[in-house]
Design an enzyme around this catalytic site. Structure first.
Site, PDB file in Angstrom:
ATOM      1  CG  ASN A  42      -1.997  -1.006   1.026  1.00 45.21           C
ATOM      2  OD1 ASN A  42      -2.844  -0.835   0.177  1.00 45.21           O
ATOM      3  ND2 ASN A  42      -1.914  -2.079   1.762  1.00 45.21           N
ATOM      4  N   GLY A  47      -0.571   8.187  -1.121  1.00 45.01           N
ATOM      5  CA  GLY A  47      -0.030   9.510  -1.435  1.00 45.01           C
ATOM      6  C   GLY A  47       1.386   9.669  -0.879  1.00 45.01           C
ATOM      7  CB  ALA A  48       4.076   8.251  -0.237  1.00 46.91           C
ATOM      8  CB  ALA A 158       5.317 -15.505   5.109  1.00 40.38           C
ATOM      9  NE  ARG A 285      -6.972  10.151   6.176  1.00 42.68           N
ATOM     10  CZ  ARG A 285      -5.850   9.548   5.816  1.00 42.68           C
ATOM     11  NH1 ARG A 285      -5.590   8.319   6.232  1.00 42.68           N
ATOM     12  NH2 ARG A 285      -4.984  10.159   5.044  1.00 42.68           N
ATOM     13  CD  GLU A 424      -2.562  -0.764   7.092  1.00 40.11           C
ATOM     14  OE1 GLU A 424      -1.954  -0.598   6.006  1.00 40.11           O
ATOM     15  OE2 GLU A 424      -3.807  -0.862   7.165  1.00 40.11           O
ATOM     16  CB  ALA A 439       0.424   5.416   7.247  1.00 40.64           C
TER      17      ALA A 439
HETATM   18  P1  ADP Z   1       3.456  -1.169   5.444  1.00 36.48           P
HETATM   19  O1  ADP Z   1       2.886   0.172   5.121  1.00 36.48           O
HETATM   20  O2  ADP Z   1       3.234  -1.567   6.844  1.00 36.48           O
HETATM   21  O3  ADP Z   1       4.860  -1.309   4.962  1.00 36.48           O
HETATM   22  P2  ADP Z   1       2.302  -2.317   2.996  1.00 36.48           P
HETATM   23  O4  ADP Z   1       0.887  -2.603   2.782  1.00 36.48           O
HETATM   24  O5  ADP Z   1       2.896  -1.146   2.284  1.00 36.48           O
HETATM   25  O6  ADP Z   1       2.539  -2.202   4.588  1.00 36.48           O
HETATM   26  O7  ADP Z   1       3.185  -3.576   2.622  1.00 36.48           O
HETATM   27  C1  ADP Z   1       2.929  -4.872   3.090  1.00 36.48           C
HETATM   28  C2  ADP Z   1       3.443  -5.881   2.074  1.00 36.48           C
HETATM   29  O8  ADP Z   1       3.427  -7.183   2.631  1.00 36.48           O
HETATM   30  C3  ADP Z   1       2.584  -5.936   0.819  1.00 36.48           C
HETATM   31  O9  ADP Z   1       3.388  -5.777  -0.327  1.00 36.48           O
HETATM   32  C4  ADP Z   1       1.929  -7.323   0.892  1.00 36.48           C
HETATM   33  O10 ADP Z   1       1.663  -7.869  -0.379  1.00 36.48           O
HETATM   34  C5  ADP Z   1       2.987  -8.119   1.645  1.00 36.48           C
HETATM   35  N1  ADP Z   1       2.468  -9.333   2.301  1.00 36.48           N
HETATM   36  C6  ADP Z   1       1.287  -9.459   2.968  1.00 36.48           C
HETATM   37  N2  ADP Z   1       1.136 -10.713   3.437  1.00 36.48           N
HETATM   38  C7  ADP Z   1       2.244 -11.416   3.062  1.00 36.48           C
HETATM   39  C8  ADP Z   1       2.672 -12.769   3.233  1.00 36.48           C
HETATM   40  N3  ADP Z   1       1.930 -13.676   3.887  1.00 36.48           N
HETATM   41  N4  ADP Z   1       3.866 -13.135   2.697  1.00 36.48           N
HETATM   42  C9  ADP Z   1       4.623 -12.245   2.019  1.00 36.48           C
HETATM   43  N5  ADP Z   1       4.265 -10.961   1.825  1.00 36.48           N
HETATM   44  C10 ADP Z   1       3.092 -10.538   2.333  1.00 36.48           C
END
Ligand code: ADP
Length: 456
Positions: A42, A47-48, A158, A285, A424, A439
């Site tokens: 995400n 918007g980062a 995973a 929000r 998150e 975030a």
């Molecule tokens: P954060 O903002 O906390 O970094 P994001 O949503 O940007 O979180 O990134 C989380 C990433 O983890 C995503 O790219 C998602 O596809 C990946 N992800 C979620 N579950 C798994 C899993 N079981 N194994 C590997 N990657 C995963």
């Protein structure tokens, strides 16, 4: 199959990259595993913007008086005091070093003459990356990871944590596209950075019945709460799980967040079908979302003109979204208010009356109806834009309980050996409601700490 590293990072969003890069720079062998076919999570589609008190753009713009303490106060209040004050303090104090690290080490480019003031914040303090999206952040993270030769295993999910006889976490089991099971063993520890659970409707409903399928979501398919579930299975404690945030201004057809509508932070107003304002546009929000759902049809219209866009510049950077919305008839551009209102069947007389008042408040510098905390802008001149929008699930505030070393805690408050988490999927910072721009600060600050701690 078995592969061995010092550190295994699960997930390649902003938290995962921050952790992996820090651990690698501390001399460890690191692997990132990512279940999607591409990196970024995400963080990529957000918007980062990143809240950073005392940042260099505030200095340049002459914005004085901000501090980590004030950002902490806003954050605590914004989350109805359900966030952990100590962890919030760690976040706000480390925000500036984290942003400098992004700028100087990762080479992320931020706009040097513009900041956002998101809802609930007492200062303009959000740095804006080039292009106003996470593309800039993730592209630069990826380049740095490549430079450091950190392997990234895509399409690799995973599925469970591996523990030794002493319950120390020593790796994760994962499945790849060919359905092979691989054990990624981690000598020093596993860092979970798998993001939230916004796209897992069953899990949403389990913790908050209201957040059912009637809501679309802004998040990627990967946000299914995997890290939370895996850690919970081995005894991790969870907190604030019912706190699920909707973003107020999203596409009514797709649920996708509207970044075009970031004109809201520079004076765009929200009106209902009857042509009346109903909420302060810079409210939290959750407050705006709830107010929208109470209006006719459960949606809102956002109105701005070229003068507002000249300040925010969002229509240029989000031109693709603008064209998409035009095609979907979710936005209209018109020279007169009447013409714009007619397109959506909004009450013209009321809308004209609303705009007259806003123009007056803009002139006087005081919004007598909703006490807008930013600056209202005169809407006396067109062309006008009206965009239709609905709230959509955006961020899950709840998740794992971590301490200030990002160690994952069990139900007795004891650290689970070998297990770290950031981003998150943790639940300790944002309480009932995450403020805009918090975030990125959270995931970068704690992602970095996780990488440093696991390498110790
Ligand atoms: P954060 O903002 O906390 O970094 P994001 O949503 O940007 O979180 O990134 C989380 C990433 O983890 C995503 O790219 C998602 O596809 C990946 N992800 C979620 N579950 C798994 C899993 N079981 N194994 C590997 N990657 C995963």
């Amino acid at each position: 199959e078995l592969q061995e590293f010092d550190v295994v990072v699960v997930g390649s969003g902003g938290a995962g990259f921050s952790a992996a890069i820090e651990a690698k720079e501390a001399g460890k062998s690191v692997v990132i595993i990512e279940k999607m076919p591409a990196v970024g999570g995400n963080t990529l589609i957000s918007g980062a913007e990143m809240n950073v008190p005392n940042n260099w753009v505030q200095k340049k713009l002459g914005i004085k008086g901000d501090s980590p303490e004030k950002m902490a106060e806003d954050t605590i209040k914004g989350g109805d005091k359900l966030g952990d004050p100590h962890m919030i303090e760690v976040m706000t104090k480390n925000a500036l070093p984290a942003a400098e690290w992004l700028k100087d080490d990762i080479k992320v480019e931020f706009l040097d003459d513009q900041l956002f003031q998101f809802g609930g914040h007492s200062y303009k303090r959000a740095l804006i990356p080039k292009g106003h999206t996470g593309q800039e952040v993730i592209t630069k993270f990826r380049a740095k990871a490549d430079e450091l030769k950190i392997p990234i295993k895509l399409n690799t999910t995973a599925t469970e944590l591996i523990q030794d006889d002493n319950k120390k976490v020593t790796g994760v089991k994962a499945t790849n596209k060919k359905d092979q099971t691989i054990s990624y063993m981690a000598k020093d520890g596993v860092v979970l950075t798998t993001g939230g659970f916004g796209s897992n409707v069953e899990m949403r409903k389990k913790y908050n019945k209201k957040m059912d399928e009637s809501y679309m979501s802004t998040v990627t398919e990967g946000s299914t709460g995997d890290g939370i579930v895996m850690a919970e299975k081995i005894g991790a404690d969870l907190t604030n799980m019912d706190s699920i945030q909707t973003y107020p201004i999203c596409n009514p057809k797709t649920g996708v967040i509207s970044l075009l509508a970031d004109t809201r932070f520079d004076g765009a107003i929200l009106v209902n079908q009857e042509g009346k304002r109903f909420v302060e546009e810079l409210e939290r929000r959750d407050v705006i979302s709830n107010a929208i759902l109470e209006q006719t049809g459960g949606y809102t219209y956002q109105l701005w003109n070229d003068k507002i866009n000249d300040i925010s510049g969002t229509m240029e950077v989000h031109e693709a979204e603008y064209n998409e919305l035009l095609k979907q008839k979710m936005i209209v551009k018109a020279d007169t208010l009447e013409e714009a209102a007619k397109f959506f069947d909004i009450d013209v007389k009321n809308l004209e009356e609303t705009v007259k008042k806003v123009n007056q408040y803009a002139k006087e510098g005081k919004d007598k109806d909703f006490n807008h905390r930013g600056k209202l802008v005169s809407l006396d001149k067109g062309p006008y834009y009206i965009e239709k929008a609905v709230p959509s699930v955006h961020h899950t505030m709840g998740g794992l309980v971590i301490n200030d070393k990002t160690e994952v805690l069990d139900k007795d408050g004891k650290a689970i050996d070998g297990l770290y988490a950031a981003g998150e999927l943790t639940g300790v910072i944002h309480g009932s409601n995450r403020l805009g721009g918090n975030a990125i600060t959270d995931i970068i600050v704690f992602g970095r700490i996780a990488g440093q701690e696991v390498a110790k």
